[in-house]
Design a protein around this motif. Sequence first.
Motif, PDB file in Angstrom:
ATOM      1  N   HIS B 118       0.895  -1.215  -0.085  1.00  0.00           N
ATOM      2  CA  HIS B 118       0.107   0.019  -0.184  1.00  0.00           C
ATOM      3  C   HIS B 118       0.768   1.279  -0.001  1.00  0.00           C
ATOM      4  O   HIS B 118       0.497   2.304  -0.712  1.00  0.00           O
ATOM      5  CB  HIS B 118      -1.031   0.019   1.277  1.00  0.00           C
ATOM      6  CG  HIS B 118      -1.997  -1.114   1.064  1.00  0.00           C
ATOM      7  ND1 HIS B 118      -3.260  -0.365   0.342  1.00  0.00           N
ATOM      8  CD2 HIS B 118      -2.385  -2.070   1.454  1.00  0.00           C
ATOM      9  CE1 HIS B 118      -4.048  -1.136   0.182  1.00  0.00           C
ATOM     10  NE2 HIS B 118      -3.778  -2.527   0.948  1.00  0.00           N
ATOM     11  N   HIS B 121       2.283   2.038  -3.421  1.00  0.00           N
ATOM     12  CA  HIS B 121       1.236   2.279  -4.480  1.00  0.00           C
ATOM     13  C   HIS B 121       0.146   3.304  -4.123  1.00  0.00           C
ATOM     14  O   HIS B 121      -0.783   3.265  -4.591  1.00  0.00           O
ATOM     15  CB  HIS B 121       0.676   0.829  -4.960  1.00  0.00           C
ATOM     16  CG  HIS B 121       1.592  -0.078  -5.540  1.00  0.00           C
ATOM     17  ND1 HIS B 121       2.589  -0.711  -4.543  1.00  0.00           N
ATOM     18  CD2 HIS B 121       1.870  -0.248  -6.835  1.00  0.00           C
ATOM     19  CE1 HIS B 121       3.321  -1.245  -5.454  1.00  0.00           C
ATOM     20  NE2 HIS B 121       2.986  -1.204  -6.612  1.00  0.00           N
ATOM     21  N   ARG B 122       0.726   4.469  -3.419  1.00  0.00           N
ATOM     22  CA  ARG B 122      -0.156   5.514  -3.246  1.00  0.00           C
ATOM     23  C   ARG B 122      -0.691   6.248  -4.395  1.00  0.00           C
ATOM     24  O   ARG B 122      -1.581   6.886  -4.337  1.00  0.00           O
ATOM     25  CB  ARG B 122       0.038   6.140  -2.099  1.00  0.00           C
ATOM     26  CG  ARG B 122       0.081   5.503  -0.524  1.00  0.00           C
ATOM     27  CD  ARG B 122       0.442   6.300   0.354  1.00  0.00           C
ATOM     28  NE  ARG B 122       0.604   5.601   1.613  1.00  0.00           N
ATOM     29  CZ  ARG B 122      -0.496   5.135   2.439  1.00  0.00           C
ATOM     30  NH1 ARG B 122      -1.693   5.331   1.955  1.00  0.00           N
ATOM     31  NH2 ARG B 122      -0.051   4.697   3.711  1.00  0.00           N
ATOM     32  N   CYS B 124      -0.837   6.178  -8.761  1.00  0.00           N
ATOM     33  CA  CYS B 124      -1.054   5.491 -10.053  1.00  0.00           C
ATOM     34  C   CYS B 124       0.168   5.257 -11.053  1.00  0.00           C
ATOM     35  O   CYS B 124       0.737   6.420 -11.246  1.00  0.00           O
ATOM     36  CB  CYS B 124      -2.229   5.648 -10.886  1.00  0.00           C
ATOM     37  SG  CYS B 124      -2.511   4.962 -12.423  1.00  0.00           S
ATOM     38  N   THR B 131      -4.124   7.186  -5.580  1.00  0.00           N
ATOM     39  CA  THR B 131      -5.105   5.646  -5.701  1.00  0.00           C
ATOM     40  C   THR B 131      -5.802   5.984  -4.460  1.00  0.00           C
ATOM     41  O   THR B 131      -5.426   6.427  -3.429  1.00  0.00           O
ATOM     42  CB  THR B 131      -4.198   4.562  -5.847  1.00  0.00           C
ATOM     43  OG1 THR B 131      -3.218   4.440  -4.978  1.00  0.00           O
ATOM     44  CG2 THR B 131      -3.414   4.605  -7.158  1.00  0.00           C
ATOM     45  N   LYS B 132      -6.813   4.867  -4.260  1.00  0.00           N
ATOM     46  CA  LYS B 132      -7.848   4.727  -3.187  1.00  0.00           C
ATOM     47  C   LYS B 132      -7.729   3.246  -3.103  1.00  0.00           C
ATOM     48  O   LYS B 132      -7.981   2.399  -3.800  1.00  0.00           O
ATOM     49  CB  LYS B 132      -8.826   5.432  -3.233  1.00  0.00           C
ATOM     50  CG  LYS B 132      -9.315   6.869  -2.801  1.00  0.00           C
ATOM     51  CD  LYS B 132     -10.481   7.340  -2.712  1.00  0.00           C
ATOM     52  CE  LYS B 132     -10.488   8.816  -2.258  1.00  0.00           C
ATOM     53  NZ  LYS B 132     -12.046   9.412  -2.785  1.00  0.00           N
ATOM     54  N   THR B 133      -7.936   2.832  -1.588  1.00  0.00           N
ATOM     55  CA  THR B 133      -7.982   1.543  -1.367  1.00  0.00           C
ATOM     56  C   THR B 133      -9.402   0.911  -1.580  1.00  0.00           C
ATOM     57  O   THR B 133     -10.459   1.878  -1.846  1.00  0.00           O
ATOM     58  CB  THR B 133      -7.810   1.311   0.293  1.00  0.00           C
ATOM     59  OG1 THR B 133      -6.686   2.003   0.688  1.00  0.00           O
ATOM     60  CG2 THR B 133      -7.872  -0.136   0.765  1.00  0.00           C
ATOM     61  N   ARG B 140      -5.972  -1.029  -4.889  1.00  0.00           N
ATOM     62  CA  ARG B 140      -5.921   0.190  -4.907  1.00  0.00           C
ATOM     63  C   ARG B 140      -6.263   0.637  -6.340  1.00  0.00           C
ATOM     64  O   ARG B 140      -6.077  -0.061  -7.264  1.00  0.00           O
ATOM     65  CB  ARG B 140      -4.838   1.083  -4.676  1.00  0.00           C
ATOM     66  CG  ARG B 140      -4.288   0.557  -3.183  1.00  0.00           C
ATOM     67  CD  ARG B 140      -2.941   1.271  -2.862  1.00  0.00           C
ATOM     68  NE  ARG B 140      -3.177   2.728  -2.640  1.00  0.00           N
ATOM     69  CZ  ARG B 140      -3.582   3.421  -1.516  1.00  0.00           C
ATOM     70  NH1 ARG B 140      -3.892   2.578  -0.221  1.00  0.00           N
ATOM     71  NH2 ARG B 140      -3.746   4.605  -1.071  1.00  0.00           N
ATOM     72  N   LYS B 141      -7.316   1.838  -6.626  1.00  0.00           N
ATOM     73  CA  LYS B 141      -7.938   2.076  -7.685  1.00  0.00           C
ATOM     74  C   LYS B 141      -7.508   3.578  -7.755  1.00  0.00           C
ATOM     75  O   LYS B 141      -7.657   4.381  -6.956  1.00  0.00           O
ATOM     76  CB  LYS B 141      -9.488   2.059  -7.621  1.00  0.00           C
ATOM     77  CG  LYS B 141     -10.142   1.960  -8.934  1.00  0.00           C
ATOM     78  CD  LYS B 141     -11.448   1.616  -8.863  1.00  0.00           C
ATOM     79  CE  LYS B 141     -12.240   1.817 -10.309  1.00  0.00           C
ATOM     80  NZ  LYS B 141     -13.388   0.925 -10.267  1.00  0.00           N
ATOM     81  N   CYS B 142      -7.263   3.844  -9.130  1.00  0.00           N
ATOM     82  CA  CYS B 142      -6.670   5.221  -9.514  1.00  0.00           C
ATOM     83  C   CYS B 142      -8.102   6.148  -9.550  1.00  0.00           C
ATOM     84  O   CYS B 142      -8.846   5.730 -10.376  1.00  0.00           O
ATOM     85  CB  CYS B 142      -6.027   5.399 -10.726  1.00  0.00           C
ATOM     86  SG  CYS B 142      -5.713   6.853 -11.371  1.00  0.00           S
ATOM     87  N   GLU B 148      -7.076  -0.103 -12.007  1.00  0.00           N
ATOM     88  CA  GLU B 148      -7.059  -0.926 -10.621  1.00  0.00           C
ATOM     89  C   GLU B 148      -5.581  -1.619 -10.579  1.00  0.00           C
ATOM     90  O   GLU B 148      -5.032  -2.283 -11.479  1.00  0.00           O
ATOM     91  CB  GLU B 148      -8.258  -1.948 -10.775  1.00  0.00           C
ATOM     92  CG  GLU B 148      -9.510  -1.316 -10.948  1.00  0.00           C
ATOM     93  CD  GLU B 148     -10.595  -2.529 -10.908  1.00  0.00           C
ATOM     94  OE1 GLU B 148     -10.289  -3.806 -11.016  1.00  0.00           O
ATOM     95  OE2 GLU B 148     -11.724  -2.198 -10.643  1.00  0.00           O
TER      96      GLU B 148
END
Lengths: 289, 289
Positions: B118, B121-122, B124, B131-133, B140-142, B148
Amino acid sequence: MVNPGFTGSPLNRVDHIRNDLDAFNALLNDWRGRVLGLEGLDPKVSDEGTLVWQSLAEVSLDLELILLGLHEDRAHFVPIIEARGGPPRSPAVWRALSMMPTEDAAIYGTARSLIDWHNGHRFCGQCGSPTKTFRAGWGRKCGACGKEHFPRTDPVVIMLAEFEGKALVGRQPSWPQGNYSALAGFLEPGESIEEAVRREIHEEAGVTCGAVRYVTSQPWPFGGSQLMIACVAEAQGSEITIDTNELEDAMWVTKEEARAALADAPDKKFGAPPPFAIANTLLRRWVAE
Amino acid sequence: MVNPGFTGSPLNRVDHIRNDLDAFNALLNDWRGRVLGLEGLDPKVSDEGTLVWQSLAEVSLDLELILLGLHEDRAHFVPIIEARGGPPRSPAVWRALSMMPTEDAAIYGTARSLIDWHNGHRFCGQCGSPTKTFRAGWGRKCGACGKEHFPRTDPVVIMLAEFEGKALVGRQPSWPQGNYSALAGFLEPGESIEEAVRREIHEEAGVTCGAVRYVTSQPWPFGGSQLMIACVAEAQGSEITIDTNELEDAMWVTKEEARAALADAPDKKFGAPPPFAIANTLLRRWVAE
């Protein structure tokens, strides 16, 4: 014994040259160097069904090149083009890949995985700043925080559960009608191969397994870069409860039925996966056991 | 047979709940839930040498939680703390890990790998946006391009070359004096496990190998999340030429010598890798063959 698909590249990866900028530059200026011909992300294919190589002089100076490796003293490169994508859409590309010498398919697979990785890592995941290529195309480095990123390969387990001489195969709704294959899924952090195999079979088909034996492995270059790890797991029962989010159907097949599928027999019970897919190799090894 | 290190987690990973936000929220509000106790990235350890679990009520509401899995109907979480780092520096942590029940070490390893992922990969990699959890901490998704990202696991091959009944071991300069272990290296895109094993042995020790047999695997949670794949390869000669960038020394050892090392005998020829390292399991399996 048939080699698994996308293996057998003749290139020497020359790791020591990746870290030696002078040696890399010398290769970039050596007229014997060859550059892989691509059409988008797909391979250019010659009339003989082989990969097409261009000379360094034919390639735009604007393109960054990845050093794939050396073969017979010649450097082999691929340009980092701006393209992303999953598996090829055109059936002609799949046909070409299945007809191509395995050495060529292995080189192409490596190139495609690396291009895909570069396009997905133009920015640093840690701080969001742009990254730059280094190590002859085998890495990217953040210009701001300095973090080094290396091409990723995702391990995927792909397996047959076995019970009383039969193997478990399943099908996804998107596959050609009648086709079945080994179950598969990404290995997760904190798992061994054996644990991932048992988890995936249980999640997808509700079958509990004990001992797991490794069979073979191959790279898979589409939709990222995957390491396919093929195994057989001993099932402790035959009752199937499929996860309908993953599978449309699953069934137990005999070695006779698997042989008929692999031979594409007219009365086959199911369609087998294509030869360059590791599921094909896995089924072949299983029926030969 | 001793299990490889960091395997044997009793948690059910409940993949179906990760995609079900209502079910995940229900677990977050279930008082039976437990949260892994950490000191920085290191595990809190009880007087009995086990992991320490806190109740959900003890954890700050600001922390995002990853759903590690369920055990005996209780959800087990770990917070995504802001911390990154390689292997633990403190010998006390290593001692605690080696004394801990393997189930606990496996849970801790999974948690540590995910926290590390995590933090790296904060943003993208494709577009540089935050990105968000999502997926209960398993992705994590941008927020901008929608890409993703999923927790990565890097396959590493670790192996003994074998020649006339002896095995090849090497040492890196940074290791404790006299310690030797199996050679190892990251598998690269476009390689099978067998190809990576042969390449690494040749790069590091100049030894050419033929057949490769898989032995076992385990996760390794330090400095990223690695899948350690242990093999034995048949060497075609015994002459060693070490890559001094990688190794300080390499040598062939007999099963007798490996047994003495594993038993920590006073007259041992070399120091063996610790029990929770797969090189230890690999050596044990090799001497038992």
